[in-house]
Design a protein around this motif. Structure first.
Motif, short mmCIF file in Angstrom:
data_model
loop_
_atom_site.label_atom_id
_atom_site.label_comp_id
_atom_site.label_asym_id
_atom_site.label_seq_id
_atom_site.Cartn_x
_atom_site.Cartn_y
_atom_site.Cartn_z
N MET A 84 7.34 -10.64 2.59
CA MET A 84 6.85 -10.56 3.95
C MET A 84 5.33 -10.70 4.01
N ALA A 85 4.65 -10.20 2.98
CA ALA A 85 3.19 -10.32 2.94
C ALA A 85 2.77 -11.79 2.86
N VAL A 86 3.53 -12.56 2.09
CA VAL A 86 3.23 -14.00 1.96
C VAL A 86 3.41 -14.69 3.30
N VAL A 87 4.48 -14.38 4.00
CA VAL A 87 4.73 -14.99 5.31
C VAL A 87 3.60 -14.64 6.28
N ALA A 88 3.17 -13.39 6.27
CA ALA A 88 2.07 -12.99 7.15
C ALA A 88 0.80 -13.78 6.84
N ALA A 89 0.49 -13.93 5.55
CA ALA A 89 -0.71 -14.69 5.16
C ALA A 89 -0.58 -16.16 5.54
N LEU A 90 0.62 -16.73 5.40
CA LEU A 90 0.82 -18.13 5.77
C LEU A 90 0.68 -18.32 7.28
N VAL A 91 1.12 -17.36 8.06
CA VAL A 91 0.96 -17.45 9.52
C VAL A 91 -0.53 -17.41 9.88
N VAL A 92 -1.25 -16.48 9.27
CA VAL A 92 -2.70 -16.41 9.51
C VAL A 92 -3.37 -17.72 9.14
N GLN A 93 -3.00 -18.25 7.98
CA GLN A 93 -3.60 -19.50 7.52
C GLN A 93 -3.26 -20.66 8.44
N GLY A 94 -2.03 -20.70 8.92
CA GLY A 94 -1.63 -21.76 9.84
C GLY A 94 -2.42 -21.72 11.14
N LEU A 95 -2.65 -20.52 11.65
CA LEU A 95 -3.46 -20.39 12.86
C LEU A 95 -4.93 -20.70 12.59
N TRP A 96 -5.41 -20.25 11.45
CA TRP A 96 -6.83 -20.43 11.11
C TRP A 96 -7.18 -21.91 10.94
N TYR A 97 -6.35 -22.62 10.15
CA TYR A 97 -6.64 -24.03 9.91
C TYR A 97 -5.96 -24.95 10.91
N GLY A 98 -5.29 -24.37 11.87
CA GLY A 98 -4.69 -25.14 12.96
C GLY A 98 -5.58 -25.08 14.18
N PRO A 99 -5.17 -24.29 15.17
CA PRO A 99 -5.92 -24.27 16.43
C PRO A 99 -7.31 -23.66 16.35
N LEU A 100 -7.54 -22.73 15.43
CA LEU A 100 -8.85 -22.06 15.40
C LEU A 100 -9.95 -22.90 14.75
N PHE A 101 -9.73 -23.36 13.53
CA PHE A 101 -10.79 -24.08 12.81
C PHE A 101 -10.33 -25.39 12.20
N THR A 107 -1.82 -5.26 5.68
CA THR A 107 -1.16 -4.72 6.86
C THR A 107 0.36 -4.67 6.67
N VAL A 108 0.92 -5.71 6.09
CA VAL A 108 2.36 -5.71 5.83
C VAL A 108 2.74 -4.57 4.89
N PHE A 109 1.96 -4.38 3.83
CA PHE A 109 2.25 -3.27 2.91
C PHE A 109 2.13 -1.93 3.63
N MET A 142 -1.04 -7.17 -5.48
CA MET A 142 -1.47 -6.21 -4.47
C MET A 142 -0.45 -5.08 -4.35
N GLY A 143 0.83 -5.43 -4.35
CA GLY A 143 1.88 -4.42 -4.30
C GLY A 143 1.83 -3.50 -5.50
N HIS A 144 1.58 -4.08 -6.67
CA HIS A 144 1.44 -3.28 -7.89
C HIS A 144 0.25 -2.32 -7.76
N MET A 145 -0.84 -2.81 -7.22
CA MET A 145 -2.03 -1.99 -7.04
C MET A 145 -1.73 -0.81 -6.12
N PHE A 146 -1.04 -1.07 -5.01
CA PHE A 146 -0.70 0.01 -4.09
C PHE A 146 0.27 1.00 -4.74
N ALA A 147 1.19 0.50 -5.53
CA ALA A 147 2.14 1.38 -6.21
C ALA A 147 1.42 2.30 -7.20
N ARG A 148 0.41 1.79 -7.86
CA ARG A 148 -0.35 2.60 -8.81
C ARG A 148 -1.14 3.70 -8.12
N VAL A 149 -1.60 3.41 -6.90
CA VAL A 149 -2.31 4.44 -6.13
C VAL A 149 -1.34 5.54 -5.74
#
Length: 127
Positions: free
Chosen positions: A1-18, A120-122, A55-62
């Protein structure tokens, strides 16, 4: 789900925004636009999967207990990875390639928002 969220952000960023600003920088024959879109998306998704897994591993270690009482750590840590490691290494590479400051800032903004989206997804899944 984190990957999908990042891909959505990237699609918006390199699409309509920039998207137009990036195209103006690299031009229609630019290196970044030569690869097949499907191949670029697949490679991006795989690399984001590597990143989100770490990132998930890092959060799990915390630990869930610490993150429950200090939820800002999700954003501090994901944004910190982007700001302290990924963006500087991107800019070091860009300096060698003589990429414009404008494009470097556009790409850095995308990286930061993608990492924060993954954090945010995590955070949402941790509740």
């Amino acid at each position: 789900m984190a990957v999908v969220a990042a891909l959505v952000v990237q699609g918006l960023w390199y699409g309509p925004l920039f998207g137009r600003a990036r195209l103006a920088e690299v031009g229609p024959g630019g290196l970044g636009l030569r690869a097949a879109p499907g191949r670029t998306l697949a490679l991006t998704a795989v690399l984001l999967l590597v990143t989100s897994s770490m990132m998930g591993h890092m959060f799990a270690r915390v630990g869930a207990g610490t993150l429950a009482v200090k939820p800002w750590l999700y954003f501090m840590m994901s944004g910190g990875l982007a700001g302290a490691f990924v963006i500087p290494s991107l800019w070091i590479s860009y300096t060698q390639q003589r990429v414009s400051t404008r494009l470097a800032l556009i790409d850095a903004g995308c990286v930061m928002l993608c990492y924060l989206a993954m954090g945010t997804v995590f955070w949402l899944l941790g509740h």
